[in-house]
Design an enzyme around this catalytic site. Sequence first.
Site, PDB file in Angstrom:
ATOM      1  N   SER A  61      17.046 -41.366 -46.971  1.00 44.76           N
ATOM      2  CA  SER A  61      16.486 -41.891 -48.015  1.00 44.76           C
ATOM      3  C   SER A  61      17.017 -43.176 -48.571  1.00 44.76           C
ATOM      4  CB  SER A  61      16.933 -40.695 -48.997  1.00 44.76           C
ATOM      5  OG  SER A  61      16.806 -41.246 -50.564  1.00 44.76           O
ATOM      6  N   TYR A  90      23.605 -34.420 -51.466  1.00 44.47           N
ATOM      7  CA  TYR A  90      22.316 -35.065 -50.802  1.00 44.47           C
ATOM      8  C   TYR A  90      22.495 -36.727 -50.240  1.00 44.47           C
ATOM      9  CZ  TYR A  90      17.384 -36.304 -50.767  1.00 44.47           C
ATOM     10  OH  TYR A  90      16.250 -36.695 -50.143  1.00 44.47           O
TER      11      TYR A  90
HETATM   12  P1  NAD Z   1       8.846 -31.235 -49.652  1.00 44.48           P
HETATM   13  O1  NAD Z   1       9.926 -30.272 -50.365  1.00 44.48           O
HETATM   14  O2  NAD Z   1       7.827 -31.499 -49.905  1.00 44.48           O
HETATM   15  O3  NAD Z   1       9.186 -30.529 -48.082  1.00 44.48           O
HETATM   16  C1  NAD Z   1      10.366 -30.146 -47.396  1.00 44.48           C
HETATM   17  C2  NAD Z   1       9.851 -29.002 -46.260  1.00 44.48           C
HETATM   18  O4  NAD Z   1      10.863 -28.607 -45.731  1.00 44.48           O
HETATM   19  C3  NAD Z   1       9.191 -27.881 -46.975  1.00 44.48           C
HETATM   20  O5  NAD Z   1       8.250 -27.634 -46.412  1.00 44.48           O
HETATM   21  C4  NAD Z   1      10.708 -26.996 -46.879  1.00 44.48           C
HETATM   22  O6  NAD Z   1      10.032 -25.604 -46.568  1.00 44.48           O
HETATM   23  C5  NAD Z   1      11.174 -27.394 -45.410  1.00 44.48           C
HETATM   24  N1  NAD Z   1      12.359 -27.008 -45.226  1.00 44.48           N
HETATM   25  C6  NAD Z   1      13.221 -26.978 -46.138  1.00 44.48           C
HETATM   26  N2  NAD Z   1      14.403 -26.396 -45.590  1.00 44.48           N
HETATM   27  C7  NAD Z   1      14.217 -26.043 -44.283  1.00 44.48           C
HETATM   28  C8  NAD Z   1      15.001 -25.755 -43.154  1.00 44.48           C
HETATM   29  N3  NAD Z   1      16.024 -25.242 -43.054  1.00 44.48           N
HETATM   30  N4  NAD Z   1      14.223 -25.564 -42.262  1.00 44.48           N
HETATM   31  C9  NAD Z   1      13.042 -25.964 -41.730  1.00 44.48           C
HETATM   32  N5  NAD Z   1      12.311 -26.413 -42.791  1.00 44.48           N
HETATM   33  C10 NAD Z   1      12.967 -26.532 -43.989  1.00 44.48           C
HETATM   34  O7  NAD Z   1       9.879 -32.447 -49.239  1.00 44.48           O
HETATM   35  P2  NAD Z   1       9.485 -33.968 -48.972  1.00 44.48           P
HETATM   36  O8  NAD Z   1       9.502 -34.720 -50.196  1.00 44.48           O
HETATM   37  O9  NAD Z   1       8.349 -33.817 -48.038  1.00 44.48           O
HETATM   38  O10 NAD Z   1      10.898 -34.294 -47.981  1.00 44.48           O
HETATM   39  C11 NAD Z   1      10.875 -34.455 -46.777  1.00 44.48           C
HETATM   40  C12 NAD Z   1      11.929 -35.155 -46.393  1.00 44.48           C
HETATM   41  O11 NAD Z   1      12.041 -36.446 -47.156  1.00 44.48           O
HETATM   42  C13 NAD Z   1      13.274 -34.719 -46.690  1.00 44.48           C
HETATM   43  O12 NAD Z   1      14.310 -34.741 -45.752  1.00 44.48           O
HETATM   44  C14 NAD Z   1      13.762 -35.450 -47.973  1.00 44.48           C
HETATM   45  O13 NAD Z   1      15.308 -35.523 -48.190  1.00 44.48           O
HETATM   46  C15 NAD Z   1      13.365 -36.688 -47.581  1.00 44.48           C
HETATM   47  N6  NAD Z   1      13.231 -37.962 -48.832  1.00 44.48           N
HETATM   48  C16 NAD Z   1      12.162 -37.448 -49.867  1.00 44.48           C
HETATM   49  C17 NAD Z   1      12.303 -38.169 -50.812  1.00 44.48           C
HETATM   50  C18 NAD Z   1      11.254 -37.703 -52.253  1.00 44.48           C
HETATM   51  O14 NAD Z   1      11.267 -38.434 -53.056  1.00 44.48           O
HETATM   52  N7  NAD Z   1      10.460 -36.806 -51.909  1.00 44.48           N
HETATM   53  C19 NAD Z   1      12.850 -39.325 -50.884  1.00 44.48           C
HETATM   54  C20 NAD Z   1      13.693 -39.741 -49.884  1.00 44.48           C
HETATM   55  C21 NAD Z   1      13.688 -38.813 -48.828  1.00 44.48           C
END
Ligand code: NAD
Length: 257
Positions: A143, A157
């Site tokens: 991130s 986080y």
């Molecule tokens: P999201 O919540 O839309 O999707 C995340 C998915 O991961 C969900 O389907 C959830 O069920 C699954 N998940 C959660 N815990 C799990 C586990 N223990 N085992 C397997 N699956 C699991 O989130 P997103 O925004 O698509 O995030 C995806 C990645 O991007 C994450 O690593 C997040 O930290 C990172 N990220 C997101 C952002 C943002 O602003 N959304 C910014 C930087 C990084």
Amino acid sequence: MRLENKVALITGAGSGIGRESARLFAQEGAAVVVADVDEAGGQETVAQIQEAGGRALFVRADVSRAADCRQMVAAAEETFGGLHILFNNAGIMLAEDSDAVDTDETIWDRTMAVNLKGVFLGCKYGIPALRRSGGGSIINVASFVALMGAATPQIAYTASKGGVLSLTREIAVIHAREKIRANALCPGPLRTELLMKVLDTEAKRHRRLVHIPMGRFGEAAEIARAALFLASDESSYMTGATVVVDGGITAAYVTPE
Ligand code: NAD
């Protein structure tokens, strides 16, 4: 097609970045293993891919559990005959995650277990499969908060994502001669479930938006396109890199009004 004859495993593919990437990778010719704890979300991703004529399989897996990680990798090899792309994307951001003083140990442990240990376990079981397929590409999701201090404290986080960056660099160096590449992807704030659940008021969203030169949240599909580049042979000389896709946040000292 940019991923013809490739097999991709994407964790957290039941929503957000993972789902968009699964759809895009399948469109580009990959067979996709959709791994998630959320069965309904994962099955929906598979249905969307199959409706579009692609190949996908759902595996219920909690990335913080070794047995589940072993099994999702085995499913890729058994069903699609190998593994070429390992996209460690699953992650959580817990509302109770705060500063060092106020964050409960249980919140720290859970966040680390999914966001950092989950990536380690994905690599632990995924790398032998990539080797058996003659090499491949690992993409780990960190991130922008791994690169800069966050305005809103989320100590667990932030630390977990810093760990993902250093783990990715070491994996890249150690496995480079085995034709295994590993790169980290650093998204900026996105309009996905994960962030919108935490930024649940206009005031909280505004506080984040003022730091983004582009003045808007990113879309999961915009991260999926960067992931596709890292997954494909177009990035064949890239390993150990930190790829930032953040609307300009990390470039900004102050943002325009
Ligand atoms: P999201 O919540 O839309 O999707 C995340 C998915 O991961 C969900 O389907 C959830 O069920 C699954 N998940 C959660 N815990 C799990 C586990 N223990 N085992 C397997 N699956 C699991 O989130 P997103 O925004 O698509 O995030 C995806 C990645 O991007 C994450 O690593 C997040 O930290 C990172 N990220 C997101 C952002 C943002 O602003 N959304 C910014 C930087 C990084």
